[in-house]
Design an enzyme around this catalytic site. Structure first.
Site, PDB file in Angstrom:
ATOM      1  N   LYS A 110       0.728  -1.247  -0.172  1.00 64.39           N
ATOM      2  CA  LYS A 110       0.134   0.056   0.105  1.00 64.39           C
ATOM      3  C   LYS A 110       0.740   1.253   0.109  1.00 64.39           C
ATOM      4  CE  LYS A 110      -4.060  -1.908   2.867  1.00 64.39           C
ATOM      5  NZ  LYS A 110      -4.965  -1.752   1.564  1.00 64.39           N
ATOM      6  N   ARG A 121     -10.199 -11.401   1.615  1.00 66.04           N
ATOM      7  CA  ARG A 121     -11.141 -12.454   1.296  1.00 66.04           C
ATOM      8  C   ARG A 121     -10.474 -14.020   1.169  1.00 66.04           C
ATOM      9  NH1 ARG A 121     -11.029  -9.224  -4.408  1.00 66.04           N
ATOM     10  NH2 ARG A 121     -10.992  -7.732  -2.799  1.00 66.04           N
TER      11      ARG A 121
HETATM   12  N1  BES Z   1      -7.970  -3.804   4.102  1.00 65.92           N
HETATM   13  C1  BES Z   1      -8.344  -3.304   2.997  1.00 65.92           C
HETATM   14  C2  BES Z   1      -9.407  -2.601   2.515  1.00 65.92           C
HETATM   15  C3  BES Z   1      -9.733  -1.225   3.316  1.00 65.92           C
HETATM   16  C4  BES Z   1      -9.568  -0.017   2.587  1.00 65.92           C
HETATM   17  C5  BES Z   1     -10.229  -1.176   4.490  1.00 65.92           C
HETATM   18  C6  BES Z   1      -9.609   1.080   3.056  1.00 65.92           C
HETATM   19  C7  BES Z   1     -10.514   0.059   5.131  1.00 65.92           C
HETATM   20  C8  BES Z   1     -10.105   1.169   4.475  1.00 65.92           C
HETATM   21  C9  BES Z   1      -8.276  -4.505   1.899  1.00 65.92           C
HETATM   22  O1  BES Z   1      -7.396  -5.564   2.268  1.00 65.92           O
HETATM   23  C10 BES Z   1      -7.896  -4.104   0.453  1.00 65.92           C
HETATM   24  O2  BES Z   1      -6.635  -3.653   0.631  1.00 65.92           O
HETATM   25  N2  BES Z   1      -8.424  -4.094  -0.471  1.00 65.92           N
HETATM   26  C11 BES Z   1      -8.204  -3.760  -1.795  1.00 65.92           C
HETATM   27  C12 BES Z   1      -8.421  -5.096  -2.749  1.00 65.92           C
HETATM   28  C13 BES Z   1      -7.911  -4.868  -4.241  1.00 65.92           C
HETATM   29  C14 BES Z   1      -6.485  -5.073  -4.274  1.00 65.92           C
HETATM   30  C15 BES Z   1      -8.787  -5.860  -4.917  1.00 65.92           C
HETATM   31  C16 BES Z   1      -8.791  -2.393  -2.098  1.00 65.92           C
HETATM   32  O3  BES Z   1      -9.834  -2.142  -1.678  1.00 65.92           O
HETATM   33  O4  BES Z   1      -8.146  -1.853  -2.740  1.00 65.92           O
HETATM   34 ZN    ZN Z   2      -5.334  -5.462   1.783  1.00 69.26          ZN
END
Ligand code: BES
Ligand code: ZN
Ligand code: ZN
Length: 494
Positions: A272, A346
Site C-alpha cells: 500500500k 477474502r
Molecule cells: N483492508 C483493505 C480494505 C480497506 C481499505 C479497508 C480502506 C478500510 C479502508 C483490503 O485488504 C484491501 O486492501 N483491499 C483492496 C482490494 C484490491 C487489491 C482488489 C482495495 O480495496 O483496494
Molecule cells: Zn489489503
C-alpha cells in the site's frame, strides 16, 4: 459509566445535569413542560431568547444552582423523532455532561407521543446513545479536558417496568460489547498482535462461558487452510485462527460468525501507499466485532449455538511473504492465484467460512473491512450487505435498522463471479480493473459457502472513523460497528 432506570419526575431527580429531548418547533410540552414550570418558566424563556427551535443537535443550557437538578439541557431532536434521533440525543447528553464535568446525569426518554414504538424501545435507544457516547480510548494518554460521567439515570415513567429494566440491561450489554470492540480496533498493531487477540479471546471465553480453540500456522496448514496460511507466511508475528463457541442447552441451529482479523494490512508485496496504510491497524474490526459480540451472548440469553471465528494474522512483506502469482489451495480444495497480495481479507475469510461450515454452521455472517470500493460506493458510514440468501439479509438489515447501524444491500450478479475466475486456477483473488470491487470480493467469498445461507458485511467504511462521525455517540477511531446489529439479530426478543 453506570446506566440505571428511574421513574422519578425529572424535575425532582437530584443530578448534575438533566437532559431533555425536545421536538421541533421547540415547544416545551410533556415532561419538558413540567420541568419548565418547576423552574418558574425560565427554561422556556431562555429557549425563546436563544431562538431554540428543536432542530437536531441544537441545545440550550440553564444553570439552576439551588434546585435538586443543577443544570438543565434541552436537546433538539427534530420533527417526528425516531429511536435513532433519541440515541443521538443520549450521545449528546453524555458528551455535554463530560464537558461540563457533570458526574451524575439524568435523561428523559420521550419527546412527544412516541408513536410507533413502545416505551422500552425509546428508553433503550437513549440508554445506548448515552452509554456509547461515554466511550473514550485513554489507555495511552489521559484526556486534559472534561471528566467522565459516573452514572446516567434513564427516566421512563410510562410502560411496563420489567420490559424497561430488560431494555436498559440489553443496552448496557451492547454498550460494553461495543466498547470492547472499539478498544480492540484502537489498540495499535504492535500491541494487538494475533497472539494478543487470541489471549483476549481466551479471557472472554473464560468469563462468558464459551469454548475456545486457537489454531496456529502449522495446524492451519495441515488442515488445508492454505489461503489463511498464504497471508500469514510473511509475518514475524505468528497468526492465530481463533474459534469461539457458545453452546446453550437445547439449541436448534448454529449461526457462524466470521471476522476478518488482519491486525495490520501493509498490503504485502503489492504494498500500500503510506497514506493507504495509515489506518490499517483497524483491519481487524470484523474480528473485533465477532469476538466482542460472542462475549455478550450468554448475558443476553441467546438460544442458538453460535460459532465465532476470528481469522487473525498480519499481512506483511518479507522474504517469506506470498508473491503475486503464487497459487495456493483453500480449505475444501479450490485453487486460487494470488494476483494481488493486498486482497488478503477474502483469502482469510474464505478459509474461515469453509471452516465454519465444517464446524456445523447452518447459517453464516461474515464481517470484514474488505474493500475500499465499498467505501467509494456507499460512503464512510454505511456497510455493504451481500449474500446468497435474501431472507437472511432482510433479517440482518432489519436488525441493523433497529440498532441504528447503516447498511445497504449491493447485488451479486453473475458477472462479478466471472471476473474472479482464474486463468490457470479456479479463482484469482483480484480482478482486472476496479469496477464493482465490493461485489467482486463478495462473489469470491460466495464460492466458499456453497448453499449455506450466508450474508457478508463489508464494513470498510463505518468500522473506523477518520472524519467527524455523523452521530454524537460515535467516537473517532474504532466505532465497534456491527456489534449491535449482531446482538439484535441473535437476541431479537431482548
Ligand atoms: N483492508 C483493505 C480494505 C480497506 C481499505 C479497508 C480502506 C478500510 C479502508 C483490503 O485488504 C484491501 O486492501 N483491499 C483492496 C482490494 C484490491 C487489491 C482488489 C482495495 O480495496 O483496494
Ligand atoms: Zn489489503
Ligand atoms: Zn485488508
Amino acid at each position: 459509566m453506570r446506566l440505571l432506570l428511574a421513574d422519578t419526575p425529572p424535575e425532582r431527580y437530584a443530578c448534575d445535569l438533566l437532559a431533555l429531548p425536545v421536538a421541533e418547533p421547540g415547544a416545551l410540552v410533556g415532561e419538558a413542560g413540567d420541568v419548565d414550570r418547576a423552574v418558574g418558566g425560565r427554561l422556556a424563556e431562555i429557549a425563546r431568547a436563544e431562538g431554540f427551535s428543536g432542530k437536531p443537535n441544537r441545545t440550550v443550557l440553564l444553570q439552576c444552582p439551588d434546585g435538586p437538578v443543577r443544570r438543565i439541557l434541552l436537546v433538539g431532536v427534530g420533527r417526528d423523532p425516531t429511536p435513532e434521533r433519541l440515541r443521538r440525543f443520549g450521545g449528546t447528553a453524555t458528551r455535554r455532561a463530560r464537558d461540563l464535568r457533570a458526574a451524575r446525569v439524568a435523561v428523559t426518554t420521550s419527546a412527544g407521543p412516541g408513536a410507533g414504538h413502545p416505551p422500552e424501545e425509546w428508553a433503550r435507544a437513549v440508554a445506548e446513545g448515552a452509554g456509547l457516547g461515554a466511550y473514550r480510548f485513554d489507555r495511552y494518554r489521559k484526556p486534559e479536558d472534561g471528566a467522565d460521567v459516573v452514572e446516567t439515570a434513564v427516566i421512563a415513567r410510562r410502560g411496563d417496568r420489567k420490559a424497561l429494566e430488560r431494555a436498559i440491561a440489553a443496552a448496557d450489554v451492547a454498550v460494553r460489547a461495543t466498547g470492547r470492540a472499539r478498544d480492540l480496533v484502537n489498540e495499535p498493531a504492535n500491541v494487538l498482535t494475533p497472539t494478543a487477540l487470541a489471549e483476549i479471546a481466551r479471557e472472554i471465553a473464560a468469563s462468558a462461558g464459551l469454548d475456545c480453540r486457537i489454531i496456529d500456522l502449522d495446524e492451519a496448514r495441515a488442515m488445508g487452510m492454505g489461503l489463511f496460511a498464504a497471508v500469514a507466511q510473511g509475518s514475524a508475528q505468528p497468526p492465530k485462527f481463533i474459534v469461539l463457541e457458545y453452546r446453550p442447552d437445547g439449541a436448534k441451529r448454529t449461526v457462524g460468525l466470521v471476522g476478518k482479523g488482519i491486525t495490520f494490512d501493509s498490503g504485502g508485496l503489492s504494498i500500500k501507499s503510506a497514506d493507504g496504510m495509515k489506518t490499517m491497524k483497524g483491519d481487524m474490526a470484523g474480528a473485533a466485532a465477532v469476538v466482542a459480540a460472542m462475549g455478550a451472548l450468554r448475558e443476553l440469553g441467546v438460544t442458538d449455538r453460535v460459532l465465532g471465528i476470528a481469522a487473525a494474522t498480519e499481512n506483511m512483506v518479507g522474504g517469506a511473504a506470498t508473491r503475486p502469482g503464487d497459487i495456493v489451495r483453500g480449505l475444501g480444495g479450490r485453487t486460487v492465484e494470488i494476483t494481488n497480495t493486498d486482497a488478503e481479507g477474502r483469502l482469510v475469510l474464505a478459509d474461515g467460512l469453509a471452516f465454519a461450515i465444517r464446524a456445523g454452521a447452518d447459517e453464516l455472517i461474515d464481517l470484514a473491512t474488505l474493500t475500499g470500493a465499498c467505501v467509494v460506493a456507499l460512503g464512510d458510514w454505511t456497510a455493504g450487505v451481500m449474500g446468497n440468501h435474501q431472507p437472511l439479509m432482510d433479517r440482518l438489515l432489519a436488525a441493523a435498522a433497529q440498532a441504528g447501524e447503516q447498511m445497504w444491500q449491493l447485488p451479486l450478479y453473475e458477472e462479478f463471479l466471472e471476473a474472479m475466475r482464474g486463468e490457470i486456477t479456479d479463482l484469482r483473488n483480484s480482478a482486472t480493473g476496479r469496477e464493482g470491487g465490493a461485489e467482486r470480493a463478495a462473489a469470491f467469498l460466495g464460492e466458499f459457502v456453497g448453499t449455506t445461507p450466508w450474508a457478508h458485511l463489508d464494513i470498510a467504511g463505518p468500522a473506523f472513523a477518520e472524519s467527524a462521525p455523523p452521530a454524537p455517540y460515535l467516537p473517532s477511531g474504532g466505532t465497534g460497528f456491527g456489534v449491535r446489529t449482531l446482538l439484535r439479530y441473535l437476541a431479537p426478543s431482548k
